[in-house]
Design an enzyme around this catalytic site. Sequence first.
Site, PDB file in Angstrom:
ATOM      1  N   LYS A   1       0.826  -1.220   0.000  1.00 41.16           N
ATOM      2  CA  LYS A   1       0.000   0.000   0.000  1.00 41.16           C
ATOM      3  C   LYS A   1       0.861   1.273   0.000  1.00 41.16           C
ATOM      4  O   LYS A   1       0.586   2.202  -0.743  1.00 41.16           O
ATOM      5  CB  LYS A   1      -0.934   0.036   1.243  1.00 41.16           C
ATOM      6  CG  LYS A   1      -1.900  -1.136   1.319  1.00 41.16           C
ATOM      7  CD  LYS A   1      -2.917  -0.959   2.445  1.00 41.16           C
ATOM      8  CE  LYS A   1      -2.332  -0.985   3.847  1.00 41.16           C
ATOM      9  NZ  LYS A   1      -1.759  -2.284   4.245  1.00 41.16           N
TER      10      LYS A   1
ATOM     11  N   ARG B   1      -9.736   0.329   8.645  1.00 40.97           N
ATOM     12  CA  ARG B   1      -9.335  -1.045   8.939  1.00 40.97           C
ATOM     13  C   ARG B   1     -10.435  -1.811   9.670  1.00 40.97           C
ATOM     14  O   ARG B   1     -10.242  -2.985   9.979  1.00 40.97           O
ATOM     15  CB  ARG B   1      -8.088  -1.031   9.824  1.00 40.97           C
ATOM     16  CG  ARG B   1      -6.765  -1.099   9.072  1.00 40.97           C
ATOM     17  CD  ARG B   1      -5.671  -0.986  10.100  1.00 40.97           C
ATOM     18  NE  ARG B   1      -4.432  -1.637   9.755  1.00 40.97           N
ATOM     19  CZ  ARG B   1      -3.384  -1.021   9.231  1.00 40.97           C
ATOM     20  NH1 ARG B   1      -3.439   0.253   8.929  1.00 40.97           N
ATOM     21  NH2 ARG B   1      -2.270  -1.683   9.015  1.00 40.97           N
TER      22      ARG B   1
ATOM     23  N   ARG C   1      11.422  -6.429   4.975  1.00 42.11           N
ATOM     24  CA  ARG C   1      11.347  -5.024   5.374  1.00 42.11           C
ATOM     25  C   ARG C   1      11.887  -4.836   6.788  1.00 42.11           C
ATOM     26  O   ARG C   1      12.534  -3.848   7.093  1.00 42.11           O
ATOM     27  CB  ARG C   1       9.892  -4.537   5.278  1.00 42.11           C
ATOM     28  CG  ARG C   1       9.748  -3.048   5.537  1.00 42.11           C
ATOM     29  CD  ARG C   1       8.339  -2.567   5.311  1.00 42.11           C
ATOM     30  NE  ARG C   1       7.453  -2.946   6.392  1.00 42.11           N
ATOM     31  CZ  ARG C   1       6.140  -2.686   6.413  1.00 42.11           C
ATOM     32  NH1 ARG C   1       5.567  -2.095   5.406  1.00 42.11           N
ATOM     33  NH2 ARG C   1       5.413  -3.048   7.441  1.00 42.11           N
TER      34      ARG C   1
ATOM     35  N   ARG D   1      11.092  -1.106  12.311  1.00 41.23           N
ATOM     36  CA  ARG D   1       9.742  -1.064  12.882  1.00 41.23           C
ATOM     37  C   ARG D   1       9.575  -2.148  13.937  1.00 41.23           C
ATOM     38  O   ARG D   1       9.949  -3.293  13.738  1.00 41.23           O
ATOM     39  CB  ARG D   1       8.692  -1.253  11.770  1.00 41.23           C
ATOM     40  CG  ARG D   1       8.406   0.025  11.016  1.00 41.23           C
ATOM     41  CD  ARG D   1       7.418  -0.177   9.895  1.00 41.23           C
ATOM     42  NE  ARG D   1       6.146  -0.759  10.305  1.00 41.23           N
ATOM     43  CZ  ARG D   1       5.026  -0.657   9.595  1.00 41.23           C
ATOM     44  NH1 ARG D   1       5.028   0.016   8.468  1.00 41.23           N
ATOM     45  NH2 ARG D   1       3.931  -1.231  10.015  1.00 41.23           N
TER      46      ARG D   1
ATOM     47  N   ARG E   1      -0.590  -9.468  13.215  1.00 41.63           N
ATOM     48  CA  ARG E   1      -1.177  -8.450  12.330  1.00 41.63           C
ATOM     49  C   ARG E   1      -1.994  -9.107  11.211  1.00 41.63           C
ATOM     50  O   ARG E   1      -3.011  -8.570  10.799  1.00 41.63           O
ATOM     51  CB  ARG E   1      -0.064  -7.573  11.735  1.00 41.63           C
ATOM     52  CG  ARG E   1       0.517  -6.616  12.772  1.00 41.63           C
ATOM     53  CD  ARG E   1       1.905  -6.153  12.393  1.00 41.63           C
ATOM     54  NE  ARG E   1       1.926  -5.292  11.238  1.00 41.63           N
ATOM     55  CZ  ARG E   1       3.000  -5.134  10.452  1.00 41.63           C
ATOM     56  NH1 ARG E   1       4.121  -5.796  10.709  1.00 41.63           N
ATOM     57  NH2 ARG E   1       2.949  -4.308   9.445  1.00 41.63           N
TER      58      ARG E   1
HETATM   59  P1  AMP Z   1       0.572   0.360   8.878  1.00 43.28           P
HETATM   60  O1  AMP Z   1       1.731   1.274   8.758  1.00 43.28           O
HETATM   61  O2  AMP Z   1      -0.631   0.822   8.071  1.00 43.28           O
HETATM   62  O3  AMP Z   1       0.910  -1.083   8.631  1.00 43.28           O
HETATM   63  O4  AMP Z   1       0.074   0.441  10.403  1.00 43.28           O
HETATM   64  C1  AMP Z   1       0.917   0.021  11.469  1.00 43.28           C
HETATM   65  C2  AMP Z   1       0.104  -0.122  12.736  1.00 43.28           C
HETATM   66  O5  AMP Z   1      -0.491   1.126  13.097  1.00 43.28           O
HETATM   67  C3  AMP Z   1      -1.060  -1.099  12.655  1.00 43.28           C
HETATM   68  O6  AMP Z   1      -0.659  -2.441  12.863  1.00 43.28           O
HETATM   69  C4  AMP Z   1      -1.945  -0.589  13.782  1.00 43.28           C
HETATM   70  O7  AMP Z   1      -1.439  -0.957  15.058  1.00 43.28           O
HETATM   71  C5  AMP Z   1      -1.783   0.926  13.674  1.00 43.28           C
HETATM   72  N1  AMP Z   1      -2.791   1.478  12.736  1.00 43.28           N
HETATM   73  C6  AMP Z   1      -2.559   2.097  11.543  1.00 43.28           C
HETATM   74  N2  AMP Z   1      -3.702   2.448  10.946  1.00 43.28           N
HETATM   75  C7  AMP Z   1      -4.702   2.064  11.787  1.00 43.28           C
HETATM   76  C8  AMP Z   1      -6.115   2.113  11.728  1.00 43.28           C
HETATM   77  N3  AMP Z   1      -6.754   2.636  10.663  1.00 43.28           N
HETATM   78  N4  AMP Z   1      -6.811   1.620  12.784  1.00 43.28           N
HETATM   79  C9  AMP Z   1      -6.187   1.104  13.852  1.00 43.28           C
HETATM   80  N5  AMP Z   1      -4.869   0.977  13.961  1.00 43.28           N
HETATM   81  C10 AMP Z   1      -4.122   1.448  12.942  1.00 43.28           C
END
Ligand code: AMP
Length: 189
Positions: free
Chosen positions: A14, A89, A128, A134, A145
């Site tokens: 993404k 999400r 990654r 991270r 996840r």
């Molecule tokens: P990402 O960078 O999109 O993979 O997000 C990393 C982490 O941030 C996720 O595993 C969640 O813990 C948190 N996170 C990001 N976006 C959301 C969302 N829309 N709702 C809830 N948690 C989020």
Amino acid sequence: MLNIVIFGAPGSGKGTQSEKIIAGYGLNHISTGDVLRSEISRQTDLGKVADSYISKGQLVPDQLIIDILESVLDGQKDSKGVIFDGFPRTTPQAIALKEMLEKRGTGISAVIALEVDEAELIERLLERGKISGRSDDNLETIQKRLDVYRNQTSPLIDYYKSKDLYNGILGMGTIEEIFNRIKQVIDKL
Ligand code: AMP
């Protein structure tokens, strides 16, 4: 306005594809994950709360992330459109997004979902993790996840299909091949 939700499991590409869409179409980008990681690195109160969920592979509570999104949207008035990356999400987040956009006289133009095999997702996230630093790119948290994605996020596939907004595309191949598939969807909007 061209408002696109880029949707997919962790590791589906993404962020990478969002960058190409921004460069190609001049849209603004809202990545809720990036917003939260910036709060964590600045050690804000919000960052401390967010970190306690992110490092366990859990989702941040809906109301918290909805409030964050609303304030980011307010800071991005006058844009040609937005790419929503990592949001929504959950179903409550999807409903909140619809209402927020309606309130601003706009709506979602399309959901573009990157479809990738689970084995490849794990392989990409582990790769990654070697460079991202991270806290959530390790095997245990990756598995968590992916469970969260299956249970809480994947129901949005049917939600957006029922609204005729869902465009599933093959998220495997080269970055350019995948971007070409995305362009075919956007250019028809
Ligand atoms: P990402 O960078 O999109 O993979 O997000 C990393 C982490 O941030 C996720 O595993 C969640 O813990 C948190 N996170 C990001 N976006 C959301 C969302 N829309 N709702 C809830 N948690 C989020």
